[in-house]
Structure formats: C-alpha cells, structure tokens
Design a protein around this motif. Sequence first.
Motif, PDB file in Angstrom:
ATOM      1  N   SER A 151       0.826  -1.207   0.000  1.00  0.00           N
ATOM      2  CA  SER A 151       0.000   0.000   0.000  1.00  0.00           C
ATOM      3  C   SER A 151       0.856   1.252   0.000  1.00  0.00           C
ATOM      4  N   SER A 152       0.359   2.293  -0.650  1.00  0.00           N
ATOM      5  CA  SER A 152       1.037   3.587  -0.687  1.00  0.00           C
ATOM      6  C   SER A 152      -0.022   4.681  -0.709  1.00  0.00           C
ATOM      7  N   VAL A 153       0.362   5.876  -0.248  1.00  0.00           N
ATOM      8  CA  VAL A 153      -0.549   7.019  -0.198  1.00  0.00           C
ATOM      9  C   VAL A 153       0.107   8.219  -0.878  1.00  0.00           C
ATOM     10  N   TYR A 154      -0.665   8.886  -1.739  1.00  0.00           N
ATOM     11  CA  TYR A 154      -0.183  10.081  -2.449  1.00  0.00           C
ATOM     12  C   TYR A 154      -1.196  11.211  -2.307  1.00  0.00           C
ATOM     13  N   HIS A 155      -0.686  12.436  -2.340  1.00  0.00           N
ATOM     14  CA  HIS A 155      -1.542  13.622  -2.376  1.00  0.00           C
ATOM     15  C   HIS A 155      -1.484  14.186  -3.793  1.00  0.00           C
ATOM     16  N   PHE A 156      -2.654  14.324  -4.401  1.00  0.00           N
ATOM     17  CA  PHE A 156      -2.707  14.729  -5.808  1.00  0.00           C
ATOM     18  C   PHE A 156      -3.989  15.520  -6.064  1.00  0.00           C
ATOM     19  N   GLU A 157      -3.825  16.748  -6.581  1.00  0.00           N
ATOM     20  CA  GLU A 157      -4.952  17.622  -6.923  1.00  0.00           C
ATOM     21  C   GLU A 157      -5.921  17.776  -5.748  1.00  0.00           C
ATOM     22  N   ASN A 158      -5.343  18.114  -4.587  1.00  0.00           N
ATOM     23  CA  ASN A 158      -6.118  18.412  -3.373  1.00  0.00           C
ATOM     24  C   ASN A 158      -6.872  17.213  -2.802  1.00  0.00           C
ATOM     25  N   LYS A 159      -6.503  16.015  -3.198  1.00  0.00           N
ATOM     26  CA  LYS A 159      -7.113  14.804  -2.646  1.00  0.00           C
ATOM     27  C   LYS A 159      -6.012  13.808  -2.307  1.00  0.00           C
ATOM     28  N   TYR A 160      -6.371  12.846  -1.466  1.00  0.00           N
ATOM     29  CA  TYR A 160      -5.449  11.777  -1.119  1.00  0.00           C
ATOM     30  C   TYR A 160      -5.862  10.495  -1.846  1.00  0.00           C
ATOM     31  N   TYR A 161      -4.866   9.699  -2.182  1.00  0.00           N
ATOM     32  CA  TYR A 161      -5.135   8.451  -2.899  1.00  0.00           C
ATOM     33  C   TYR A 161      -4.391   7.301  -2.222  1.00  0.00           C
ATOM     34  N   LEU A 162      -5.131   6.228  -2.002  1.00  0.00           N
ATOM     35  CA  LEU A 162      -4.551   4.993  -1.475  1.00  0.00           C
ATOM     36  C   LEU A 162      -4.419   4.008  -2.627  1.00  0.00           C
ATOM     37  N   HIS A 163      -3.206   3.556  -2.885  1.00  0.00           N
ATOM     38  CA  HIS A 163      -2.988   2.539  -3.911  1.00  0.00           C
ATOM     39  C   HIS A 163      -2.644   1.225  -3.226  1.00  0.00           C
ATOM     40  N   THR A 164      -3.354   0.157  -3.580  1.00  0.00           N
ATOM     41  CA  THR A 164      -3.124  -1.163  -2.992  1.00  0.00           C
ATOM     42  C   THR A 164      -2.782  -2.170  -4.073  1.00  0.00           C
ATOM     43  N   SER A 165      -1.989  -3.154  -3.705  1.00  0.00           N
ATOM     44  CA  SER A 165      -1.574  -4.173  -4.664  1.00  0.00           C
ATOM     45  C   SER A 165      -1.593  -5.545  -4.000  1.00  0.00           C
TER      46      SER A 165
END
Length: 218
Positions: A151-165
């Motif tokens: 799992s990883s977390v990014y901040h992009f265009e004023n939102k947060y995103y959780l990516h899971t694999s």
Amino acid sequence: MEIERINDNTVKFYISYLDVEERGFSRDEIWFNRDKSEELFWEMMDEVNEEADFVMEGPLWIQVQAMEKGLEVTVTRAQLTKDGQKLDLPDDIEERRKMFASEDTETAEFDEFEPVFDEPEVKKLEYTFVFSEVEELLPIARRLIYVPIESSVYHFENKYYLHTSFDEVLHSEEDIKNNVSIISEYLRSSPVTIHRLEEYGNPVFKEDALANILHYFG
C-alpha cells in the motif's frame, strides 16, 4: 503434512503455508531464496522417507504446484546407477548438491543445481481509492493489520489516494475480494493509476502505508 505414495518411485505430499511457517520458513523464502527452499525440501523429504518408506536414491524429478493454502509436491526418483551401485543420498546438503553435478566436476558449484521451487509468475491486482483526510485510513488499517497488502498514499490535486496491490501467490481471489470490500466501506474507488500518482502526486507513504498510518495516527 499429508503424504500419498503413488507407486514405488513416486510420492506426492501436501504442505500448508501454516506448516511451512511453523517450520521456520516464510512464503517469500521458499519461492525466492534458493538456499531456504532447498533446505525446506530436504527437510520434507526426510519426513517422507520416515513415514512413507520412500528411499531417496539418485536424482529426483520434482514438480511443485502452488495451491490456495499450501504447496503440492510430486517427487519421482530416477532409477540410475553409478559404477554398478545405487546412489545413496548423503545427510549433508552440500553432498546432496554434488550428486546433481557433472561427474567431471570434482566440486560442484551451487549453480549446477536447479532450484527446488521455480519462481512463480506473479500477477498483481491493483486498486486505487480516493479520500479527503489521512485519518480516514485508520479504521481500514486496524481491520487489515494482519493482511499482507502492498500500500502507498499520495496527495494529488487536493485529494489523497490509497494505492493497494495484491498478488495471487499470497492472496486467493476470495481474499482479495473481501479485502477490497473492507476498503470500499470507507473509501471510493478511483481510476487514477499508480503511474500518474508517482509522476504528478506528492508521496505521503511510498510503501507500507497502512502500517505507517497505525504507527503515526493509531
């Protein structure tokens, strides 16, 4: 470990991942660490020899199938002789390796011995979720604390995103479905790819995001 004697020269046995771990090995080790996979294999073969009276003589043909909760291994021994004598399998693992080397090679190098378990072709299933505050991940991290998710977390265009694999070696199709359902109870899915996040987003946690959320916010 479950053992089935097929015939005089072939034996099949099944070992669960739980049994593998109780023997002191991890799943990653048995797939990607040649020394560990071989050590586990000979340990299992010693047990097979004791319980199924399967004498290990000469080279062995080994087929390994990854199951949902363990490994199914089929072993067939070759009926070969050397100088008119059957090849007895020594106790020392280094001596066992030498048996599979060329007869012209006085000391066998490890590269002469094929790995016991072939590296599986791993298919990764990836999912991205969008949310507003990092703290929203806390209940997810608590519920999935013992689940091995990349799992990883990014901040992009004023939102947060959780990516899971997820990969199909560690997770069954049902497990993946259940874990994604848990995450979906709290977050909305997003079509944004990890490549876009890595290129244009700001990383909050590049790896072990859920574990880090528990550490810093739990």
